[in-house]
Design an enzyme around this catalytic site. Structure first.
Site, PDB file in Angstrom:
ATOM      1  N   GLY A 156      38.692  -1.972   0.566  1.00 51.23           N
ATOM      2  CA  GLY A 156      38.052  -0.840   1.234  1.00 51.23           C
ATOM      3  C   GLY A 156      36.561  -1.034   1.270  1.00 51.23           C
ATOM      4  N   VAL A 214      35.128  -1.821  -2.148  1.00 51.19           N
ATOM      5  CA  VAL A 214      36.130  -1.633  -3.195  1.00 51.19           C
ATOM      6  C   VAL A 214      37.031  -2.874  -3.234  1.00 51.19           C
ATOM      7  CG1 VAL A 214      38.009  -0.156  -4.027  1.00 51.19           C
ATOM      8  CG2 VAL A 214      36.054   0.863  -2.862  1.00 51.19           C
ATOM      9  N   ASP A 270      33.173  15.421   0.446  1.00 47.28           N
ATOM     10  CA  ASP A 270      33.565  14.336   1.353  1.00 47.28           C
ATOM     11  C   ASP A 270      35.081  14.253   1.468  1.00 47.28           C
ATOM     12  OD1 ASP A 270      32.867  12.440   3.159  1.00 47.28           O
ATOM     13  OD2 ASP A 270      32.383  10.872   1.700  1.00 47.28           O
ATOM     14  N   LYS A 321      34.883  -0.393  -7.565  1.00 46.41           N
ATOM     15  CA  LYS A 321      34.006  -0.016  -6.457  1.00 46.41           C
ATOM     16  C   LYS A 321      32.609  -0.521  -6.785  1.00 46.41           C
ATOM     17  CE  LYS A 321      32.583   4.255  -4.165  1.00 46.41           C
ATOM     18  NZ  LYS A 321      33.023   5.620  -3.915  1.00 46.41           N
ATOM     19  N   ALA A 323      29.271   0.853  -0.467  1.00 48.37           N
ATOM     20  CA  ALA A 323      30.190   0.363  -1.502  1.00 48.37           C
ATOM     21  C   ALA A 323      31.297  -0.494  -0.910  1.00 48.37           C
ATOM     22  CB  ALA A 323      30.808   1.552  -2.228  1.00 48.37           C
TER      23      ALA A 323
HETATM   24  N1  ATP Z   1      40.933   3.310  -6.313  1.00 51.71           N
HETATM   25  C1  ATP Z   1      41.146   2.776  -5.114  1.00 51.71           C
HETATM   26  N2  ATP Z   1      42.233   2.078  -4.867  1.00 51.71           N
HETATM   27  C2  ATP Z   1      42.453   1.529  -3.671  1.00 51.71           C
HETATM   28  N3  ATP Z   1      41.635   1.654  -2.641  1.00 51.71           N
HETATM   29  C3  ATP Z   1      40.522   2.358  -2.812  1.00 51.71           C
HETATM   30  C4  ATP Z   1      40.217   2.954  -4.058  1.00 51.71           C
HETATM   31  N4  ATP Z   1      39.057   3.596  -3.942  1.00 51.71           N
HETATM   32  C5  ATP Z   1      38.665   3.411  -2.691  1.00 51.71           C
HETATM   33  N5  ATP Z   1      39.528   2.682  -1.987  1.00 51.71           N
HETATM   34  C6  ATP Z   1      39.419   2.290  -0.589  1.00 51.71           C
HETATM   35  O1  ATP Z   1      38.064   1.958  -0.302  1.00 51.71           O
HETATM   36  C7  ATP Z   1      37.559   2.779   0.731  1.00 51.71           C
HETATM   37  C8  ATP Z   1      36.116   3.062   0.463  1.00 51.71           C
HETATM   38  O2  ATP Z   1      35.983   3.663  -0.776  1.00 51.71           O
HETATM   39  P1  ATP Z   1      35.096   4.929  -1.009  1.00 51.71           P
HETATM   40  O3  ATP Z   1      35.482   5.965  -0.037  1.00 51.71           O
HETATM   41  O4  ATP Z   1      35.149   5.310  -2.412  1.00 51.71           O
HETATM   42  O5  ATP Z   1      33.694   4.305  -0.655  1.00 51.71           O
HETATM   43  P2  ATP Z   1      32.447   5.044  -0.108  1.00 51.71           P
HETATM   44  O6  ATP Z   1      31.312   4.108   0.007  1.00 51.71           O
HETATM   45  O7  ATP Z   1      32.243   6.241  -0.925  1.00 51.71           O
HETATM   46  O8  ATP Z   1      32.928   5.380   1.319  1.00 51.71           O
HETATM   47  P3  ATP Z   1      32.981   6.744   2.015  1.00 51.71           P
HETATM   48  O9  ATP Z   1      31.752   7.446   1.606  1.00 51.71           O
HETATM   49  O10 ATP Z   1      33.096   6.332   3.427  1.00 51.71           O
HETATM   50  O11 ATP Z   1      34.201   7.481   1.581  1.00 51.71           O
HETATM   51  C9  ATP Z   1      38.434   4.008   0.740  1.00 51.71           C
HETATM   52  O12 ATP Z   1      38.501   4.580   2.013  1.00 51.71           O
HETATM   53  C10 ATP Z   1      39.772   3.455   0.303  1.00 51.71           C
HETATM   54  O13 ATP Z   1      40.498   2.994   1.408  1.00 51.71           O
END
Ligand code: ATP
Length: 842
Positions: free
Chosen positions: A30, A37, A146, A52, A35
């Site tokens: 992800g 992941v 979010d 992450k 970030a």
């Molecule tokens: N624990 C996890 N297990 C599997 N996949 C994950 C996990 N955490 C996040 N992801 C995947 O990674 C993607 C991005 O993670 P996350 O949303 O936490 O990042 P972000 O930078 O905060 O993005 P956003 O702000 O767009 O949500 C998620 O949409 C999900 O598909």
């Protein structure tokens, strides 16, 4: 083999290692704004986890804030919230170790296998689990901020957890997240109106709005407005009625689902239910077991890493396609959304930057979305009888004409013209007008902090005529002009008091051009500046209005008059000159003008002869000088965005001669400035623009500029240096014209016609012998054009039919799929019933 997540109670007691060497990173699963992941292996516990990795360099928050948020995240303890096992810094990244959710996010699942969304029982189950998480978070005093399908994660066993709580949201804050609830955090499509407004802060009800949007997202496969760029989404969310399930299109969904969504998507947060109350809604009665989720949406899906990779490849392909810039922007927005990279760094500066980058077309759409009757306004103004007292177009009127100005504000009082300049750089705000109606408008000025928000409100509802403070509009500072201190740029009665000499010169020039139409306009009883502006408005349409009104805040009319007088007298006193500078306002546009002016005036003092023409050219010279020297900036720096005021513009608007020339010369050649979208007089650029040699209209330009340059020579350039250049241009143009005509004559009549129409041959001055040939070609061109147009419209209608057919097939497929699912569900229910009955028997 290690499994994702492990048994919760055991895992919770564990202390996870705080060193990178204890983890082995696998594939990316992800990606967010800052970030990435990864699936990873925790060596210590031989367990698959998710890591992450947040790039701290891309974040606004300081490390302490981030750490604190990570700690909060680790304290969270609920089966429906993804908790952080631990977090630590690796290089410039913060690693947050979490349970690995092997199914990925609901967004990923939909993109991979359910592009049109899930069935209602799946949605009910997923939403119920997520709502439990929200209920918990709200009870703990947290706002998620979010909530969206991309943050609802599914494990291989079908368990559902709300992810991305804490860290990533705080990444875009500057300060403590719990206290500062006036920050612009979230993802536009899911963002509650009150979060966008930033007026009075927001509370946990913002999550309920996002939850409603997420429900729609799960039902359709995408969130409402997801195909639009963020700025448009903001405007649509604020201006439009809340989205919901469509009565016709969404027939397949139950009434209770529609109701539940409608409850969440109420603009007034106070009227939205709490998570706790919502959980009791009848819609959630259809929620099934976790097992149901894993069987229904996860079965047959490739591993998460593979799905993510495929989505990336698809995106790359999409982006590789050649698309028009505007489409590209939309496509990119869409792709980002589809890929699951859907958070936007929504701090105010970014928003402004996005607004500054907004395309012309986009503005039109935005204006449409806002339902601003710009065209109507334009019509009204252009048709209205002009009397100096009422119809005089003031600066404020033109601001009101801006596609983004809000009608309610513009028309708040017919007698008291609203003088609140607004541009697209401003921030949107919905507020209550004096009549007590809620109005959405573009707010000027920085976002209020919590303490300010009330007073900001008050000032907004105060009579607009009483406002006198400068408006900080994005990176612009624009002054309200209520007291007539600054010149009424458009058609001040004083404006018409131009020297006879100047008028004569202008008329002579028009006569020389032989432009009857413009000459007529020149004799029009309306003031020339007003007329030219109105004509400009009519001509270019609403989307150009903003650029037309740039540089409105100009010098005091008295200054202008006295300057005119001084110029005519061949100079001015140093005292006058300094007075002008002192009058400079913190509107950089005018600042530029003033600095130009003072430079200009200085030159005049230095003994240069001045005439109206020389003044123009001098202005031009100063413009280029100014670019090199950098103007004296007394006020805040003006961003040269789409609506920036450049010295070119202001000079252009300032000079009555140039204004009149603008109206008379628009057909001739008004090249568009690439950076600002301005129309600039080609004549003014001539001495500095050898590129004109290649312009099809060079001959025309050179003929007029010849005069200009002769007079310019009094001030800046010796005629001897310009004449050869002009001759060269003339010669070059003549040669080009000859070779083009030669080419046309050698073509078939039809081809010649198209060439003629394309290359605007009519602009060339022609010899009488070639005239008839071209006229003939032009006639043919009309036929050819007609034929081509016909073909185009035929093609368009064929495409439309094909699209319709495709839609019908798609729809049929969806229906079949639904039917199959329904059968399957029925069987499933039957099976469960039997099982339960068997259990009961036992
Ligand atoms: N624990 C996890 N297990 C599997 N996949 C994950 C996990 N955490 C996040 N992801 C995947 O990674 C993607 C991005 O993670 P996350 O949303 O936490 O990042 P972000 O930078 O905060 O993005 P956003 O702000 O767009 O949500 C998620 O949409 C999900 O598909």
């Amino acid at each position: 083999m290690p499994t994702g997540g492990g048994t919760l109670p055991e895992v919770e007691k564990r202390t996870y290692p705080l060193v990178a060497s204890e983890y082995k990173l696998y594939e990316e699963v992800g990606q967010g704004v800052s970030a990435i992941v990864y699936r990873a292996h925790c060596v210590t516990y031989n367990e698959i986890v998710a890591i992450k990795s947040l790039d701290l360099e891309k974040c606004n928050s300081n490390l302490d804030d981030i750490r604190r948020e990570a700690q909060t995240m680790s304290l969270i303890n609920h089966q429906n919230v993804v908790k952080a096992y631990c977090s630590f810094v690796v290089g410039q990244n913060l690693w947050v170790v979490m349970p690995y959710m092997a199914g990925g996010s609901c967004l990923h699942i939909m993109k991979a296998a359910y592009p049109d969304g899930f069935d209602e029982p799946v949605i009910a189950t997923v939403l119920k689990e997520s709502l439990k998480a929200l209920e918990y978070l709200h009870r703990q005093g947290h706002i998620h901020r979010d909530v969206k399908a991309g943050n609802i994660l599914v494990d291989s066993n079908g368990s559902v957890k709300l992810g991305d709580f804490g860290v990533s949201a705080c990444m875009f804050d500057t300060g403590d997240r719990q206290r500062s609830r006036n920050t612009f955090v979230g993802t536009p499509c899911w963002m509650a109106p009150e979060v966008m407004e930033q007026l009075n802060g927001y509370d946990f009800k913002a999550d309920i709005w996002s939850f409603g949007i997420t429900a729609l997202e799960l039902a359709h496969g995408h969130a409402p407005f997801s195909k639009y760029p963020p700025m448009k989404v903001l405007l649509m969310t604020l201006q439009n009625a809340p989205p919901g399930l469509d009565y016709e299109r969404d027939k397949k969904f139950s009434k209770s689902f529609k109701e539940m969504i409608a409850m969440c998507l109420v603009k007034d947060p106070a009227k939205r239910p709490t998570a706790e109350k919502l959980l009791r809604h009848s819609f959630f009665k259809q929620a099934r077991s976790l097992d149901y989720i894993s069987r229904h949406i996860l079965e047959g899906l490739p591993p998460l890493g593979e799905r993510v990779k495929n989505l990336k490849i698809k995106d790359a392909n999409r982006l590789a396609q050649k698309i028009q810039p505007y489409d590209e922007q939309e496509a990119q927005s869409q792709n980002e959304y589809k890929r699951g990279v859907s958070a936007w760094n929504f701090n105010v500066e970014d928003l402004k930057a996005q607004a500054a980058l907004i395309q012309d077309d986009e503005e039109i759409v935005v204006a449409k979305v806002l339902k601003i009757a710009v065209d109507k306004e334009v019509e009204e103004i252009s048709q209205a009888p002009v009397t100096p007292s009422k119809e005089e177009i003031t600066e404020a009127d033109l601001h009101c004409l801006s596609p983004l100005a809000q009608p309610p504000l513009c028309h708040e009082s017919s007698s008291d013209r609203i003088q609140l300049p607004v541009t697209i750089h401003s921030i949107i705000a919905e507020t209550t007008n004096d009549a007590g109606e809620r109005v959405t408008r573009i707010r000027s000025g920085p976002l209020p902090n919590p303490g300010q928000s009330k007073s900001a409100n008050i000032s907004r509802t105060a009579p607009l005529s009483s406002r006198k403070e400068p408006k900080h509009i994005g990176r612009f500072d624009v002054w309200d002009d209520h007291d007539g201190e600054s010149p009424s740029w458009h058609g001040s009665p004083r404006e018409s008091r131009k020297s006879d000499e100047t008028r004569k010169e202008r008329e002579d020039r028009e006569q020389r051009r032989g432009d009857d139409k413009d000459r007529k306009e020149e004799r029009d009883p309306r003031r020339p500046d007003e007329r030219s502006e109105k004509d400009e408005i009519r001509r270019v349409g609403s989307e150009r209005i903003l650029s037309s009104i740039r540089g409105l805040t100009t010098l005091d009319e008295r200054d202008r008059d006295s300057r005119d007088k001084d110029h005519r007298q061949g100079g001015r006193s140093g005292e006058d000159s300094s007075r002008v500078v002192q009058r400079e306002r913190p509107f950089t546009g005018s600042g530029n003008i003033i600095s130009d002016r003072s430079n200009f005036d200085q030159k005049a003092i230095n003994g240069s002869q001045t005439s109206s023409m020389s003044r123009q050219s001098c202005g031009t010279k100063e413009v280029s000088d100014e670019k090199v020297k950098a103007p004296v900036q007394k006020g805040p720096v003006l961003q040269k965005g789409r609506f920036s005021v450049t010295s070119d513009d202001t000079d252009f608007e300032e000079s009555p001669h140039l204004s009149s020339r603008k109206s008379s010369n628009t057909q001739a050649s008004l090249p568009k400035s690439a950076s600002t979208g301005d129309f600039m007089s080609a004549e003014r650029r001539l001495p500095h623009t050898p590129v004109l040699q290649h312009s099809p209209s060079s001959q025309h330009i050179s003929s007029t500029s010849g005069q200009a340059s002769q007079q310019n020579s009094h001030v800046t350039t010796p005629i001897a240096t310009i004449l050869p250049q002009l001759q060269q241009i003339l010669h070059h143009g003549q040669k080009q014209q000859d070779s083009l005509l030669h080419l046309i004559q050698s073509l078939s009549p039809q081809d010649a016609a198209s060439v003629c129409s394309v290359s605007s041959m009519s602009r060339f001055s022609r010899t009488s012998s070639t005239n008839s040939a071209i006229e003939h070609s032009m006639e043919v061109s009309t036929d050819r054009e007609r034929e081509l147009l016909h073909q185009v419209s035929e093609l368009q209608s064929r495409i439309a039919t094909l699209v319709d057919e495709l839609q019908a097939v798609k729809l049929r497929n969806v229906q079949l799929e639904r039917q199959l699912n329904a059968i399957y569900n029925k069987e499933e229910e039957e099976r469960i019933r039997k099982e339960e009955a068997a259990k009961g028997d036992r």
